[in-house]
Design a protein around this motif. Structure first.
Motif, short mmCIF file in Angstrom:
data_model
loop_
_atom_site.label_atom_id
_atom_site.label_comp_id
_atom_site.label_asym_id
_atom_site.label_seq_id
_atom_site.Cartn_x
_atom_site.Cartn_y
_atom_site.Cartn_z
N PHE A 271 75.03 5.56 -18.11
CA PHE A 271 74.91 4.12 -18.37
C PHE A 271 74.10 3.44 -17.27
CE2 PHE A 271 76.81 0.06 -16.98
CZ PHE A 271 76.28 -0.74 -17.98
N LYS A 272 74.40 3.81 -16.00
CA LYS A 272 73.69 3.21 -14.88
C LYS A 272 72.20 3.55 -14.93
CE LYS A 272 76.37 0.64 -12.46
NZ LYS A 272 76.08 -0.79 -12.45
N GLU A 273 71.88 4.81 -15.27
CA GLU A 273 70.47 5.22 -15.37
C GLU A 273 69.75 4.34 -16.40
OE1 GLU A 273 71.47 9.91 -14.57
OE2 GLU A 273 70.64 9.33 -16.50
N ILE A 274 70.45 4.13 -17.53
CA ILE A 274 69.83 3.35 -18.61
C ILE A 274 69.75 1.88 -18.22
CG2 ILE A 274 70.24 2.53 -20.97
CD1 ILE A 274 71.29 5.37 -21.54
N ALA A 275 70.84 1.36 -17.64
CA ALA A 275 70.88 -0.06 -17.29
C ALA A 275 69.81 -0.41 -16.24
CB ALA A 275 72.27 -0.44 -16.78
#
Ligand code: KIV
Ligand code: ZN
Length: 536
Positions: free
Chosen positions: A378-382
């Motif tokens: 999620f962090k990579e995408i966000a």
């Protein structure tokens, strides 16, 4: 004329509908659907689909064919133990071992069903079973009686029913009823019938077998001539009250009748048909996406109800009409099938708790390592996307689920590409035995280079038979989604991958498809004694 009354779910008492006209939805995505070429779902994936089918509110989940493999048995058993709500059904031929395996797999369900079948058409009896009509009758008697010793809920299907002699089939059905079958399903196994013929067959069966009025009669249609939904509707209009169907219409050859098309047909035309289902239609789109991702079978853009374009308006006149009044060109509201509901939005500052809460709202129970991995992705995408929506989270969590496949895993990749030189890729892959292997290749394009580098690392040389690329949501920063089908030694494997980087998504999809085809080829080697394939 009323269009899309917006009613979903509910029972007859709440809605004023007639109970006698309630159509039971028997979902066979995990059994007939899983028989599609290249599809190979593991236990975890089947469980995820079964939980979603329960959210969708189907009446029956045909969870598998337990005798066919230990893996199938375990998946049916896990679904029977965990999934609440629908009847959980296992398929069995008429042999005693089949019925026993089906029962052992479903018996822990609150609502277990055994579904037994045998062909009744002369061509199947003489050529496939190489037996006689009398023998088939004896097998039906024994199978239904045995199944009834285990459970009160027994379904019988005369396979290839639509090509069977109706008089003889009626005699077989009578035997099944005498032995206590509670549902009689008459399939159009080869997708040959036409609506008028299929309806006439049921009318004749109702005339010949009076006991059919006291049980549930069911339709099961294949789509070889593109008639599966039309034939199913004809059977329902002739009095049947169960329809067997699969999400996205997947299944043997051209597939089964598509669940979403049947359900939305009954829903949208309820005032003229008088038939209704207990389905929560707003879960349709999500179920379709989940099945597409886990099976690796993309949904065609113009597919009715769930295709990307099913509610899109291209022509100016249509757009103008819809802006003035939606029902000028739309017979259904997209929100009725769960499209365009993107209420959950997270951003790059959202923390673990917010993610876990959002996932919970969406029905995903993630904790421990699974939540850690989801949070990392999620962090990579966000970091790359302004807003992460429910659709993105759904794609991400489903993508992580695919990691459960035992086989190869992508560790890392590196691609050098420019307009002056052919792209060069290097990859690192975890092999099924846990070791790392590296491969490199200079290819025609960056994706070709990565695929060939994966081949070099694994030693496998599959043929790429399908490659499709799409976006999870709209906008330039959308997550990319890639579907790949490969063939290796005659065994197909499908895989999908999701990432903000399209090369990463493609590499994940390729590695997964390769893992599935290698696993299938290995299983096939054992069963068929094929020579060693080139994969390690
Ligand atoms: O198509 C068919 O005949 C079947 C039976 C097992 C019901 O799938
Ligand atoms: Zn079938």
């Amino acid at each position: 004329m009323s269009i899309d009354d917006g009613q979903t779910g509910g029972n007859a008492a709440e809605t004023g509908r007639n109970d006698a006209n309630r159509v039971k939805i028997f979902d066979t995505t995990l059994r007939d659907g899983e028989q599609s070429p290249g599809i190979s779902l593991n236990k975890q994936e089947k469980l995820e689909i079964a939980h979603q089918l329960s959210r969708l509110g189907v009446d029956v989940i045909e969870a598998g064919f337990p005798i066919t493999s230990p893996g199938d048995f375990e998946s049916v058993q896990a679904i029977a133990r965990e999934v609440e709500g629908p009847v959980i059904c296992g398929l069995a031929r008429t042999s005693s071992q089949d019925i026993e395996a089906a029962w052992n797999a479903v018996k822990d369900s609150e609502r277990p069903r055994i579904h037994t079948f045998i062909a009744t058409s002369d061509i199947h009896i003489e050529r496939k079973l190489q037996t006689t009509r009398e023998d088939v009758k004896g097998q039906v008697r024994a199978a239904v009686a045995q199944a009834r010793e285990y459970t009160d809920d027994v379904e019988f299907s005369p396979e290839d029913g639509s090509r069977s002699d109706v008089q003889y089939m009626a005699e077989v059905i009578q035997i099944a009823l005498d032995e206590g079958a509670t549902t009689i399903n008459v399939p159009d196994t080869v997708g040959y019938t036409m609506p008028r013929e299929y309806a006439a067959m049921f009318e004749e069966l109702y005339r010949l077998v009076l006991g059919l009025r006291d049980v549930v009669v069911s339709v099961h249609c294949h789509d070889d001539l593109g008639m599966a939904v039309a034939n199913s509707l004809a059977g329902l209009e002739a009095g049947c009250r169960q329809v067997e169907c699969a999400i996205n219409g997947i299944g043997e050859r051209a597939g089964n009748a598509s669940l979403e098309e049947i359900v939305m047909l009954l829903h949208t035309r309820e005032s003229s048909l008088g038939l209704w289902t207990g389905l929560e239609t707003t879960e349709i789109a999500r179920t379709s996406r989940l099945v597409s991702r886990l099976t690796g079978y993309p949904v065609q853009p113009n597919k009715a109800i769930v295709g990307r374009n099913a509610f899109a308006h291209e022509a100016g006149i249509h757009q103008d009409g819809v802006l003035k009044e939606r029902t000028t060109y739309e017979i259904m509201d997209a929100t009725t099938v769960g499209l365009r509901s993107n209420s959950i939005v997270l951003g790059k500052h959202s923390g673990r708790h917010a993610l876990s809460k959002a996932l919970e709202e969406m029905g995903f129970q993630l904790d421990g390592q699974a939540l850690n991995t989801a949070f990392k992705r999620f962090k990579e995408i966000a970091d790359r996307k302004k807003q992460v929506t429910a659709m993105d989270l759904e794609a991400l969590v489903t993508d992580e689920l695919r990691e459960e496949i035992t086989g190869y895993a992508l560790e890392s990749f590196d691609v050098e590409a420019s307009s002056h030189r052919p792209p060069h890729a290097r990859v690192s892959i975890t092999l099924p035995n846990g070791e790392s292997a590296a491969g490199s290749f200079t290819g025609d394009g960056p994706i070709d280079a990565v695929f060939q580098a994966i081949n070099a690392a694994t030693g496998a040389a599959p043929t790429l038979s399908e490659f499709t690329i799409g976006a999870v949501t709209e906008g330039q920063d959308a997550l990319g989604e890639v579907s790949v089908v490969v063939e290796l030694g005659g065994f197909t494997g499908a895989g999908q991958g999701v990432s903000t980087d399209i090369i990463d998504a493609a590499a994940r999809a390729y590695v997964r498809a390769l893992s599935v085809s290698v696993a299938r080829a290995r299983a096939g080697e054992q069963a068929l004694g094929l020579p060693e394939i080139s994969a390690p």
